[in-house]
Write an enzyme that holds these catalytic residues in place. Structure first.
Site, PDB file in Angstrom:
ATOM      1  N   HIS A  74      10.222   3.207  24.635  1.00 18.65           N
ATOM      2  CA  HIS A  74      11.769   3.685  24.287  1.00 18.65           C
ATOM      3  C   HIS A  74      12.469   3.314  25.773  1.00 18.65           C
ATOM      4  CE1 HIS A  74      13.449   7.302  21.890  1.00 18.65           C
ATOM      5  NE2 HIS A  74      13.303   6.139  21.227  1.00 18.65           N
ATOM      6  N   HIS A 117      13.675  -4.738  16.059  1.00 13.97           N
ATOM      7  CA  HIS A 117      13.043  -3.482  16.287  1.00 13.97           C
ATOM      8  C   HIS A 117      11.910  -3.081  15.078  1.00 13.97           C
ATOM      9  CE1 HIS A 117      12.063   0.236  18.011  1.00 13.97           C
ATOM     10  NE2 HIS A 117      11.963   0.819  16.877  1.00 13.97           N
TER      11      HIS A 117
END
Lengths: 798, 154
Positions: A131, A59
């Site tokens: 998300h 990430h």
């Protein structure tokens, strides 16, 4: 203080620790950590292991797209061609801004967002995030915090930009999927859909930012792993683009308190979803707190009371302070952090992903003045330590040192791991529509979930707040006709606008990720130009969501898509300035007898295009304005039915994915751009999903009819039967095409402008509220607008 | 020795149209295992602390802060109902935005003595029948990842 014993462990032992602690680090990475600590002759603390795992997570570090790849392309004859790619990002999207060298690109892939020039004094910051995993397990909170997070990216870009619009794109499983067809303990797509929409609505509306642009894709392969893209655009003075942390600056946190929420978010989003995924990774948003500190922060910015800022996103303080101090050093005193409740361990405070927090770097002489303003604005703040010149990240809690890491190791010690990627070319077959009639195909296309009206969702969002919206998502007599892109005036007192368009189409990606990237890029550009954007002041943003890239063929698709982005950018002359990838979007179930089953999402690429428009009045909209005007098709139609809506609704495979022909593309985009500036067109709509007939129908949803003759539209490349020709003209999704409405007295002017673009005058807008399509003397389609609109509007409702 | 804190409950419910209840009823119709003729929705606010002149203060909090007198009514203490109901609470550690805002509002109103405020939801299943209310509630009324439910059989 708890230590983690790693020295002397075998790779298996190291991997056990990585798994047990949810570090998401692989064997080579754990070996690198072990080597570092063996050289230091000590064991890492628990906090240090967590900091390293967060900093090295997919990430945060984009290891796959930034790392080396051994790429093998296998052609149809089975011949293999190998290539070594040093860094996929550097060799594709990063390269475009350097090679195109546009002077309006002010910050490219450096900061929390990309920045382009708006006017002589101001700049626009653009960013989109995903998300996905939080939204899969808690749709409302996951989506809301996605919106909150990307808003903070904009607030944390340079020394802070003021957010002025949001965009949101979702990919869900079909809401009518029977529960019994879904394996594992996942939420039903309908529940995810409703929760996500509510989350985006509540956060965006309450924080006072209009949600102006979006798309929703439905596909069975998103049942287990939905995608939630959240984007924000902001405006800032050009003088605030640069920021610099200086040794001696005070580290100040502002905004919400720290709790245990969101621990392991960075490492969570770097792993696939599993049935037993930890619920502690989900966070809840508080838009009122974000709004309060956003307003206060921008006031502080204008008073030059801080030197640098960044948001606390994935990895919390660890990520924010670690990145800000990467070139200096930082000494943190965690006992000063305001907590929601007692009992948090020091590593939890440092890694917590509690929302609505920012970190500022403040000159010691400014702390008092800054504190007074924050107190007056009712924003909680705390002094967390200082940036140093030690080159180390030192973290204390009540005089005890919990971490002491070399910044060089933390940010540069990640081993580069070569991954393998394979792309097999597939033989192409012709598209064969079967026996479906044209009228039936038209209705099925309009009722397809991906074409159907999204009004039910759009109406949840505030489009008007801040008062700058020019081109809203819906228009026409009944305020329900769709628009291509959006346009917004971000600067009070200036008529300049920002136009934004999107492109996303996973159906193309299944067949050819390279052409998906070409088509999505052009679609985003078409929508932007139709909303008045100036292509000479435009920028792209990429958001890749991919499956398990440890699988060679999955990574092969990502290589193809990245290269498509590069080609489209160079062909259209629009550089990429920002982007983000989310990999490992797959779901894994384990049956009772231990069998693991993996479901990957289709490789999905969202391209966002943003361009400055010198005059907000250029955005004419996609809805037909009045009867008696001429209708033109701009651009040629090719036999490109692969991945089309018609192929989906007719259940037929075959056909090629739309290609990008640079000259046609530049010609069509240039024509629309000039025609808008010469005020020769009254409405314009790009032809994309569903083809010509979907675009024509949507323009008529304004309440104005149309009668067209498609006989004159010349098809390129090939000999076709009458039926094939009709199908291609009506349903092919070739790029570089628009439908435009021109007043008869402006027709000559419009046709003169069309020197470099192919145009076909195909008919007129009419008084009768009907859509009529002929081909010469043959009547092909005829239906009341109301009937078509009803099909289009009744698919997605309460 | 500290003063023992009390828990005060205020329930706020719709008068006339009840959109949240209608939405819940519509979603229940897609779930098997439980049926209800109508669902009535209310918000529950729990205040912990020690209030002076508590009856007057709770009236003020309810009427001035929590309840819209045009469309809603309230009850100090939980309403007694003769139908099954589901109360949904946030799990510990999950940020309770409403509770937090309520604390800030009480401070602005100058009300002292409340140490903690929390918000919850209540769904009253009028004419409810079926043997799996707990299972059905998990399908459409709350998400066990961040919330838990208390079922009252009524």
């Amino acid at each position: 203080m708890r230590k983690v014993r790693i020295r002397g462990l075998s790779r298996k032992g190291l991997l056990d620790i990585s798994g047990k602690m949810v570090l998401s680090l692989n064997g080579a990475e754990m070996e690198a950590v072990k080597k570092y600590y063996e050289e230091q002759s000590r064991e890492p603390s628990l906090m240090e292991m967590e900091i390293i795992a967060q900093t090295w997570s997919e990430h945060c570090k984009h290891k796959t797209m930034g790392g080396p790849v051994e790429y093998t392309r296998i052609d149809i004859s089975g011949e293999e061609k190998k290539e070594n790619i040093n860094s996929l990002l550097k060799e594709t999207v990063f390269r475009t801004a350097r090679e195109l060298d546009r002077d309006y690109c002010l910050s490219v892939f450096e900061d929390n967002a990309g920045v382009i020039r708006f006017d002589s004094d101001s700049a626009i910051a653009i960013k989109a995030e995903t998300h996905n995993h939080p939204s899969a397990i808690e749709p409302y909170g996951g989506a809301a915090t996605g919106v909150g997070g990307v808003i903070r990216d904009i607030l944390g870009c340079g020394r802070g930009a003021r957010p002025f619009m949001n965009l949101d794109v979702f990919c869900f499983g079909p809401c009518d999927t029977p529960r019994e067809e879904i394996e594992g303990e996942v939420l039903h797509p309908e529940r995810i859909f409703k929760g996500v929409v509510k989350g985006v609505r509540d956060y965006g509306n309450r924080v006072g930012i209009p949600t102006l642009s979006g798309a929703i894709i439905f596909d069975r392969d998103y049942i287990y792993n939905p995608l939630v893209y959240c984007g924000t655009l902001g405006i800032m003075p050009v003088g605030h683009i640069e920021k610099k942390v200086r040794p001696g600056d005070v580290i100040i946190s502002i905004g919400g308190r720290t709790g245990r929420d969101g621990i392991h978010g960075a490492t969570f989003s770097s792993a696939g979803l599993q049935e037993e995924t930890d619920s502690g990774c989900v966070q809840i948003g508080d838009p009122v707190t974000e709004k309060k500190f956003a307003d206060a922060m921008l006031k502080l910015r204008d008073m030059n009371l801080y030197e640098a800022v960044t948001d606390c996103g994935a990895g919390g303080f660890s990520s924010a302070i670690g990145e800000m101090g990467s070139e200096t050093g930082a000494l943190v005193r965690l006992e000063n952090a305001p907590l929601k409740y007692e009992g948090l361990k020091p590593w939890e405070i440092f890694l917590s992903e509690s929302q609505e927090r920012m970190v500022l770097s403040v000159s010691p002489g400014s702390v008092e003045a800054l504190g007074k303003i924050l107190d007056a604005e009712d924003v909680e703040w705390a002094r967390l330590g200082e940036f140093t010149s030690s080159g180390r990240l030192e973290v204390y809690y009540k005089e005890k040192k919990h971490a002491d890491l070399d910044m060089e190791f933390l940010h540069g010690g990640l081993p580069r791991i070569k991954r393998k990627a394979v792309w097999r070319e597939k033989p192409s077959a012709d598209f064969e529509a079967g026996g479906i009639s044209l009228a039936e195909a038209w209705k099925k296309v309009m009722g397809d979930l991906n074409v159907a009206s999204k009004e039910r969702v759009i109406r949840e969002y505030d489009h008007e707040v801040q008062g700058g919206t020019v081109l809203k998502p819906l228009a026409g007599k009944e305020q329900d006709a769709p628009q291509d892109g959006c346009a917004v005036m971000p600067q009070p007192g200036s008529k300049r606008a920002v136009a934004v368009g999107l492109g996303i189409n996973p159906s193309y990606g299944r067949l050819d990720p390279y052409k998906m990237a070409l088509s999505c890029s052009e679609e985003a550009a078409r929508n932007t130009v139709a909303a008045g954007g100036d292509m000479k002041k435009a920028a792209f943003m990429d958001n890749f969501c991919w499956g398990d890239t440890r699988q060679e063929e999955v990574l092969g698709g990502l290589v193809r898509a990245s290269r498509g982005c590069y080609r489209a950018s160079m062909d259209l002359g629009i550089p990429f300035v920002s982007g983000k990838d989310s990999l490992n979007n797959f779901y894994e179930t384990v049956s009772q007898d231990g069998e693991r089953k993996k479901v990957n999402i289709p490789g999905t690429l969202l391209i966002t295009c943003a361009a400055v428009s010198e005059d907000a009045g250029l955005a004419v909209g996609s809805d037909f304005k009045k009867p008696g005007n001429f209708i033109y098709q701009v651009g040629r139609t090719y036999n490109e039915m692969g991945g089309s809506v018609l192929s989906r609704v007719s259940g037929r495979a075959g056909g090629g994915v739309p290609d990008l022909r640079p000259e046609c593309s530049r010609g069509a985009l240039g024509l629309i751009s000039s025609a808008l500036r010469k005020k020769t067109i009254l409405s314009v709509h790009d032809i994309s999903e569903g083809g010509f007939i979907a675009a024509l129908s949507e323009m008529c949803f304004s309440g104005v009819g149309a009668s067209v003759d498609i006989c004159g539209i010349k098809l390129k490349d090939g000999e076709f039967s009458e039926r094939e020709s009709d199908l291609i003209k009506l349903f092919s999704e070739s790029n570089s095409r628009f439908l435009v409405e021109v007043e008869p007295e402006r027709a000559e002017d419009f046709e003169k402008l069309a020197e470099e673009a192919q145009i076909f005058r195909i008919g007129e807008t009419t008084f009768d509220e009907q859509i009529t399509v002929n081909s010469g003397l043959r009547g092909i389609l005829r239906e009341d607008i109301g009937v078509v609109k009803k099909i289009w509007k009744s698919q997605i409702d309460e | 020795m500290g003063i023992k804190e009390k828990e005060y409950i205020i329930e706020v419910f719709s008068e006339g149209r009840d959109p949240e209840g209608e939405r819940a009823a519509s979603e229940l119709s897609h779930v098997s295992g439980y049926e209800a003729e109508e669902i009535s929705f209310s918000r529950i606010y729990s205040l912990r602390g020690q209030l002076e002149d508590e009856e007057k203060v709770l009236e003020r909090i309810s009427s001035e802060l929590l309840c819209d007198s045009v469309t809603q009514d309230y009850s100090i203490g939980l309403r007694a109902v003769d139908a099954p109901s589901v109360r949904v609470y946030l799990k510990n550690g999950v940020l309770d935005v409403e509770g937090k805002t309520l604390m800030e509002a009480l401070e602005i109103m100058g009300i002292e003595g409340v140490s903690r405020a929390a918000a919850a939801r209540r769904y009253i299943m009028k004419g409810g029948r079926g043997d799996n209310l707990a299972g059905a509630a998990g399908e459409f009324l709350y998400n066990s990842v961040i919330e838990y439910a208390e079922i009252e059989e009524g």
